[in-house]
Motif scaffolding. Structure first.
Motif, PDB file in Angstrom:
ATOM      1  N   LYS B  51       9.122  10.146  -5.364  1.00 58.49           N
ATOM      2  CA  LYS B  51       8.785   8.834  -5.888  1.00 58.49           C
ATOM      3  C   LYS B  51       9.441   7.724  -5.062  1.00 58.49           C
ATOM      4  O   LYS B  51       8.786   6.788  -4.625  1.00 58.49           O
ATOM      5  N   THR B  55       7.705   4.954  -2.669  1.00 54.76           N
ATOM      6  CA  THR B  55       7.937   3.531  -2.911  1.00 54.76           C
ATOM      7  C   THR B  55       8.411   2.817  -1.645  1.00 54.76           C
ATOM      8  O   THR B  55       7.922   1.765  -1.288  1.00 54.76           O
ATOM      9  N   TRP B  56       9.385   3.410  -0.980  1.00 52.65           N
ATOM     10  CA  TRP B  56      10.014   2.674   0.110  1.00 52.65           C
ATOM     11  C   TRP B  56       9.453   3.012   1.488  1.00 52.65           C
ATOM     12  O   TRP B  56       9.418   2.172   2.367  1.00 52.65           O
ATOM     13  N   GLU B  59       4.615   2.855   3.026  1.00 51.82           N
ATOM     14  CA  GLU B  59       3.871   1.975   3.929  1.00 51.82           C
ATOM     15  C   GLU B  59       4.657   1.611   5.182  1.00 51.82           C
ATOM     16  O   GLU B  59       4.277   0.711   5.923  1.00 51.82           O
ATOM     17  N   PRO B  75       5.981  -3.210   5.370  1.00 53.85           N
ATOM     18  CA  PRO B  75       4.884  -4.104   4.983  1.00 53.85           C
ATOM     19  C   PRO B  75       5.359  -5.455   4.455  1.00 53.85           C
ATOM     20  O   PRO B  75       4.645  -6.436   4.558  1.00 53.85           O
ATOM     21  N   THR B  76       6.539  -5.490   3.849  1.00 55.67           N
ATOM     22  CA  THR B  76       7.010  -6.766   3.309  1.00 55.67           C
ATOM     23  C   THR B  76       8.483  -6.940   3.665  1.00 55.67           C
ATOM     24  O   THR B  76       9.172  -5.987   3.999  1.00 55.67           O
ATOM     25  N   ARG B  77       8.923  -8.198   3.525  1.00 59.56           N
ATOM     26  CA  ARG B  77      10.320  -8.502   3.798  1.00 59.56           C
ATOM     27  C   ARG B  77      11.240  -7.703   2.881  1.00 59.56           C
ATOM     28  O   ARG B  77      12.277  -7.215   3.269  1.00 59.56           O
ATOM     29  N   PHE B  78      10.783  -7.624   1.643  1.00 57.97           N
ATOM     30  CA  PHE B  78      11.582  -6.951   0.630  1.00 57.97           C
ATOM     31  C   PHE B  78      11.805  -5.479   1.001  1.00 57.97           C
ATOM     32  O   PHE B  78      12.925  -4.979   0.988  1.00 57.97           O
ATOM     33  N   LEU B 109       9.285  -6.457  10.288  1.00 57.06           N
ATOM     34  CA  LEU B 109       8.160  -6.794   9.434  1.00 57.06           C
ATOM     35  C   LEU B 109       6.875  -6.599  10.238  1.00 57.06           C
ATOM     36  O   LEU B 109       6.815  -6.992  11.400  1.00 57.06           O
ATOM     37  N   ALA B 143     -16.743 -10.831   2.524  1.00 58.36           N
ATOM     38  CA  ALA B 143     -16.160 -11.285   1.267  1.00 58.36           C
ATOM     39  C   ALA B 143     -16.059 -10.163   0.241  1.00 58.36           C
ATOM     40  O   ALA B 143     -15.049  -9.980  -0.399  1.00 58.36           O
ATOM     41  N   ARG B 146     -15.562  -5.918   2.587  1.00 58.71           N
ATOM     42  CA  ARG B 146     -14.391  -5.380   3.258  1.00 58.71           C
ATOM     43  C   ARG B 146     -13.457  -4.673   2.286  1.00 58.71           C
ATOM     44  O   ARG B 146     -13.036  -5.220   1.293  1.00 58.71           O
ATOM     45  N   GLY B 147     -13.174  -3.453   2.615  1.00 54.45           N
ATOM     46  CA  GLY B 147     -12.213  -2.717   1.803  1.00 54.45           C
ATOM     47  C   GLY B 147     -12.772  -2.268   0.474  1.00 54.45           C
ATOM     48  O   GLY B 147     -12.097  -1.631  -0.305  1.00 54.45           O
ATOM     49  N   ASP B 148     -14.003  -2.584   0.215  1.00 52.88           N
ATOM     50  CA  ASP B 148     -14.517  -2.310  -1.110  1.00 52.88           C
ATOM     51  C   ASP B 148     -14.756  -0.831  -1.365  1.00 52.88           C
ATOM     52  O   ASP B 148     -14.713  -0.398  -2.502  1.00 52.88           O
ATOM     53  N   VAL B 151     -11.857   0.632  -2.709  1.00 52.16           N
ATOM     54  CA  VAL B 151     -11.831   0.208  -4.085  1.00 52.16           C
ATOM     55  C   VAL B 151     -12.543   1.194  -4.981  1.00 52.16           C
ATOM     56  O   VAL B 151     -12.092   1.524  -6.049  1.00 52.16           O
ATOM     57  N   LEU B 373      15.222   2.129 -15.468  1.00 53.93           N
ATOM     58  CA  LEU B 373      15.704   0.838 -14.979  1.00 53.93           C
ATOM     59  C   LEU B 373      17.115   0.552 -15.448  1.00 53.93           C
ATOM     60  O   LEU B 373      17.971   0.130 -14.675  1.00 53.93           O
TER      61      LEU B 373
END
Lengths: 233, 491
Positions: B51, B55-56, B59, B75-78, B109, B143, B146-148, B151, B373
């Motif tokens: 898990k 999560t980390w 990506e 993928p993100t700064r976080f 990043l 619109a 893409r990517g649908d 989905v 948590l």
């Protein structure tokens, strides 16, 4: 009191809003919500709602998340202006969206956005005054999706938080409050962040017009003026 | 999720490649590096669990090795900061164990995402014999297109294996399995129409059929989409005058599955197009599976001819869940998640969350996640706390009057004692509890609270609050009283 407040809410031009994590004041009232924000992206559902009374910090916390998650920040009313194609475009582009005042969003738009984001592995953070279970949602599919996702309460501020909020509000206006003023206010004011905002604005104005220091005496005068009930001094 | 390096599609990346051009990494080296990254990932996964790994690192992508420095892309700064701070040392150590040249690991990043290439869009591996199906979306315009397809590819977690069968859903389950196992559609079972209330498992069955069919024969062309998505794609095709591509998408499917078909009702043009698609597939003896909240006869906004066509095959309904089914779903989910949840908690949830399965599973997820948590043991009280927004009718504004009434009846004293001047402990302590609760549960100022307790000074309220806070720590029974009263008041 209502009249004073009405003026005050307009009187925010010189207060710069700072939404960074460093500016967010942690307290037991918001610790759980903060925990969820920091836990992202490990959320058990595609959506999460932060709720609490006005001025409890839900917008600030939402912005903190938005910065972390590089999410698009919008309000419920913004969503109303988007058609399905625009929502799809938003979901593809942003993948993470923070919606403040989420109860103002139209149900169908919110439903589409939820689905679009979920299908893209994205996330939706909502901020509102009440949990989704109490929104009276008419679209059953939306209601059940939101009810299945975490709704985290932010409690009204405790003394420590209220004091910190007052300090921050004074600092935002570059005001200097005399020693003891914060404690004095905390134990006498209505205990909400909105009240703190109004109070500091009123103190600022009164200090300016009367050329006075912000000390206990000024606080007593302003508190007396804000409340319809006699305030004991 | 791919471990492959990024393609170098953006400006940023290109400039890096230019910088590195002098020491061009050869194919061989690249493959080795990927192999090393794979081994590092395996160790990490073992070490931190699936898990956390997903999560980390899910990506995080491999960049390049330059002058002893490995570059990874988050993928993100976080994620970048988190991975760097919490796992940086471990990644380096693991890497050094497979390649001594590595001296340093740096997490960067990723540049803003580039549009995905068509063959990434399709979750289903492209079928060579049907290029029209494999790549229809890009022609529909960015619109919606893409990517649908990603989905619409069903999520992996909904399979027959994790569908919990009980009385309310056994017929729909059997019908769905049947479709997944048949060699060719039987007219009397085409279409399969599954209906039932929101969140009872229709989509689960649809996805399960999709997976089972693909597992049986990966070449089967199964198109799953929601009615919403059908309408969106069709409207977009109309707008961009590209209905040809739209029709093409359906022409070569073996099985078409449309979820929540009620969303097509009332949208006339889309409805007609859907009917046309439906008929032409049935004529070609292709299987169709539909789901809806209502039986065909109750789709009032639909033309009569269509209603009768939809109901002409096998119609299977899913009934509202029973307590037994809810409980066995919870047991199965808790088991699958490998989280020990006390039976009393599962029973409590099965009893209280009786709206639908989605909310039931959502509730379990919330409770489990909350436990993780804050590191709290899962108990019925904790579940009650976490789900109080669902369990409570509405957040009522608690008033001082209510607090005084509730507290005085709890301690069995007269309501008048709340504002009396008496200072005997038997009445003073309950009064202090009530003041404490008034401060906790209302936003009244302390002077206002004092006033409601026999015109007392705000310092008296402050003293009461401090006293109760102290007692809550030193005296368990006070702490319990306060908690109980608080819960009762918040109702």
């Amino acid at each position: 009191m209502a009249e004073a407040r009405r003026q005050l809410t307009l009187d925010v031009g010189h207060r710069t809003e700072t939404w960074s994590r460093a500016d967010f004041v942690e307290s037991p009232a918001n610790r759980e919500a903060l925990g969820w924000i920091e836990r992202w992206p490990d959320w058990p559902a595609p959506a999460l709602t932060l709720y609490g009374p006005p001025g409890c910090g839900r917008t600030h916390l939402g912005r903190v998340w938005a910065a972390r998650a590089e999410a698009e920040t919008m309000t419920g009313t913004d969503i109303a202006a988007l058609d399905v194609a625009a929502l799809a475009e938003l979901a593809s582009r942003a993948r993470r969206v923070f919606i403040d005042d989420a109860r103002l969003a139209p149900e169908r738009g919110l439903f589409h956005l939820y689905n679009l984001l979920r299908e893209r592995g994205g996330h939706l953070l909502l901020a509102a005054d009440r949990p989704p279970a109490q929104w009276e949602i008419r679209l059953p599919d939306l209601a059940s999706r939101l009810r299945a996702s975490p709704a985290i309460a932010i409690d009204p501020p405790d003394d420590e938080l209220l004091g910190s909020i007052l300090l921050k509000l004074f600092a935002d206006r570059q005001l200097h409050a005399a020693p003891g003023v914060i404690a004095y206010l905390v134990s006498r004011m209505e205990r909400s962040a909105d009240a703190a905002r109004g109070l500091v604005a009123a103190l600022d104005r009164r200090a300016l017009t009367e050329g006075r220091e912000i000390d206990r005496r000024l606080c007593a005068d302003v508190l007396g003026g804000l409340s319809n009930e006699p305030v004991d001094r | 999720m791919s471990r492959a390096p990024r393609g170098g599609g953006t400006q940023d990346r290109q400039s890096e490649i230019v910088v590195f051009a002098g020491r061009d990494m050869e194919e061989q080296g690249r493959r080795e590096l990927e192999g090393q990254w794979g081994r590092v990932c395996d160790r990490l996964r073992k070490e931190i669990g699936d898990k956390a790994f997903k999560t980390w690192f899910g990506e995080v992508e491999l960049g390049e090795l330059k002058l002893g420095k490995i570059r990874l892309y988050a993928p993100t700064r976080f994620v970048r900061d988190w991975v760097g701070r919490h796992y940086g040392d471990r990644v380096l150590a693991y890497w050094q164990s497979v390649n001594v040249e590595v001296k340093n690991v740096e997490v960067n990043l990723v540049p803003p995402p580039t549009p995905r290439r068509p063959n990434e869009i399709i979750a289903v591996p492209p079928v060579p014999s049907s290029p029209g199906y494999a790549q229809p979306m890009p022609r529909l315009g960015p619109a919606i297109g893409r990517g649908d397809e990603v989905v619409q590819a069903p999520e992996g977690r909904y399979t027959f294996a994790n569908f919990v069968v009980g009385k309310p859903n056994e017929f729909a389950y059997a019908a769905a399995r049947n479709i997944a196992e048949q060699d060719r559609p039987l007219p009397e079972r085409n279409p399969l129409y599954i209906f039932g209330g929101v969140g009872l498992g229709k989509t689960h069955l649809m996805h399960a059929i999709w997976h089972a069919l693909r597992e049986r024969d990966p070449r089967t062309r199964v198109l799953y989409l929601t009615a919403e998505s059908f309408v969106n794609k069709f409207i977009h095709a109309l707008r961009t005058k590209n209905t040809g591509a739209f029709k093409e998408m359906f022409r070569n499917v073996d099985v078409l599955m449309v979820d929540d078909v009620q969303f097509i009702c009332g949208k006339e043009t889309s409805q007609d197009e859907f009917f046309f698609t439906f008929n032409s597939l049935v004529e070609q003896n292709k299987q169709i599976v539909l789901s809806s909240e209502k039986p065909p006869s109750e789709l009032h906004d639909l033309e009569e001819r269509m209603r009768s066509r939809l109901g002409s095959g096998l119609v299977a309904d899913i009934h509202a869940s029973t307590y037994e089914l809810r409980l066995s779903i919870l047991q199965s989910r808790a088991e699958a998640a490998r989280v020990p949840v006390p039976a009393a908690v599962l029973e409590f949830l099965a009893h209280k969350i009786n709206t639908n399965i989605r909310e039931l599973e959502g509730a379990l997820n919330r409770v489990v996640a909350h436990g993780q948590l804050i590191g709290r043991e899962i108990t019925v009280e904790m579940a009650q706390d976490v789900l109080h927004d669902l369990l409570r009718q509405a957040d009522r504004k608690v008033t001082v009057d209510e607090i005084q009434q509730r507290v005085s009846s709890y301690y069995n004293i007269k309501l008048a004692e709340m504002s009396s001047p008496r200072r005997a402990r038997a009445v003073a302590r309950p009064r202090q509890v009530a003041m404490y609760l008034a401060k906790q549960l209302t936003t009244l100022s302390l002077p206002q609270i004092g006033k409601r307790f026999g015109n007392r000074d705000h310092t008296t309220v402050m003293h009461a609050v401090r006293k109760i806070e102290e007692l809550k720590v030193s005296d368990n029974s006070i702490a319990e009283d306060v908690e109980l009263l608080k819960r009762q008041l918040q109702g």
